[in-house]
Design an enzyme around this catalytic site. Sequence first.
Site, mmCIF file in Angstrom:
data_model
loop_
_atom_site.group_PDB
_atom_site.id
_atom_site.type_symbol
_atom_site.label_atom_id
_atom_site.label_comp_id
_atom_site.label_asym_id
_atom_site.label_seq_id
_atom_site.Cartn_x
_atom_site.Cartn_y
_atom_site.Cartn_z
ATOM 1 N N ASP B 10 0.874 -1.176 0.000
ATOM 2 C CA ASP B 10 0.000 0.000 0.000
ATOM 3 C C ASP B 10 0.912 1.227 0.000
ATOM 4 O O ASP B 10 1.370 1.671 1.047
ATOM 5 C CB ASP B 10 -0.899 -0.002 1.246
ATOM 6 N N GLU B 70 -2.980 -1.949 -4.755
ATOM 7 C CA GLU B 70 -4.281 -1.339 -5.044
ATOM 8 C C GLU B 70 -4.226 -0.518 -6.327
ATOM 9 O O GLU B 70 -3.263 0.195 -6.564
ATOM 10 C CB GLU B 70 -4.670 -0.435 -3.858
ATOM 11 N N ASP B 147 -2.178 1.307 6.866
ATOM 12 C CA ASP B 147 -1.410 1.013 5.654
ATOM 13 C C ASP B 147 -0.946 -0.444 5.621
ATOM 14 O O ASP B 147 -0.867 -1.053 4.562
ATOM 15 C CB ASP B 147 -0.190 1.938 5.555
#
Lengths: 175, 175
Positions: B10, B70, B147
């Site tokens: 992330d 992501e 995170d």
Amino acid sequence: MAEVIVLGIDPGTRCTGYGVVREVSGQAVLVAAGAIRPPAKATMAKRLGEIYKGIAKVIEQYGPHEVAMEEVFTYKNVTSALKLGQARGAAMAACAVHGLEVRGYNPMAVKKSIVGTGRADKNQVAYMVAQVLGTKARQECESWPADVTDALAMAVCHLNSRRLARLTEAAGGMR
Amino acid sequence: MAEVIVLGIDPGTRCTGYGVVREVSGQAVLVAAGAIRPPAKATMAKRLGEIYKGIAKVIEQYGPHEVAMEEVFTYKNVTSALKLGQARGAAMAACAVHGLEVRGYNPMAVKKSIVGTGRADKNQVAYMVAQVLGTKARQECESWPADVTDALAMAVCHLNSRRLARLTEAAGGMR
């Protein structure tokens, strides 16, 4: 006066231009210029890996002391900002891993520094960059794409800005 | 069945979370999780260098076979898209230089894969990730910032997606 070598970078996911410029006795001279072009069908990760490796190779080969890169503030849209950001991230990481700081320049300031006006077009910038960088540059400039010219413009602008800082300092010292 | 190790990332310029997950006999198990936090006063180039080096170290230490990250499509503004792009670029370059492809997942798909609904909140995702990843994860999860949880969620989602692909393939083979 110590010689300084500057690397200018114009990052992009399809083509990343670079230019290496050396200052000898106050005169900027072309050392090397080229472009990193990942294969057209490569995935984004592969492209970014190529950019990282390409910039790392240039740094290892020419040993620049300083790096100049365009600061961009306006984008067509968030998708293009994200893509450009990714290319910048890969190139800047390569510089930082090699212990180099990256100095950002506003595109208008680069044009003003080289052509004398912030509204100069790409051709004017390309012409002046070739004129400024010596015989080798004037011979090679025909083969430079815009990304290479922009990268060299950044390096020349950085040298101009250093020279100005030195002059200002010297003038202060004489007062 | 061959063991597979997945790295979830992330990325962010202030904090980049990572999570390494191993699949053993169809069961996802936590290997390692942590965050790369460049010094608060570091320049952007230094931050990106730290992200690159941090991810490279995780790859060298745990030898993941696949990477999940992501895919983001909406941003507050172009400035935040550029910053996030830079962090992603540094992390993706580290993966590509180590020969790893990066698989992108839509945030909604990740939530759906883990909690069963694309509208799950951060706490629900964090809870399920800890439940799914075994004893070590349930002991450590209290110390995970968002995170890290998001990075682990990405890795778990990738394993789920692989498992589904295998099942679909097996079902096709039995027809």
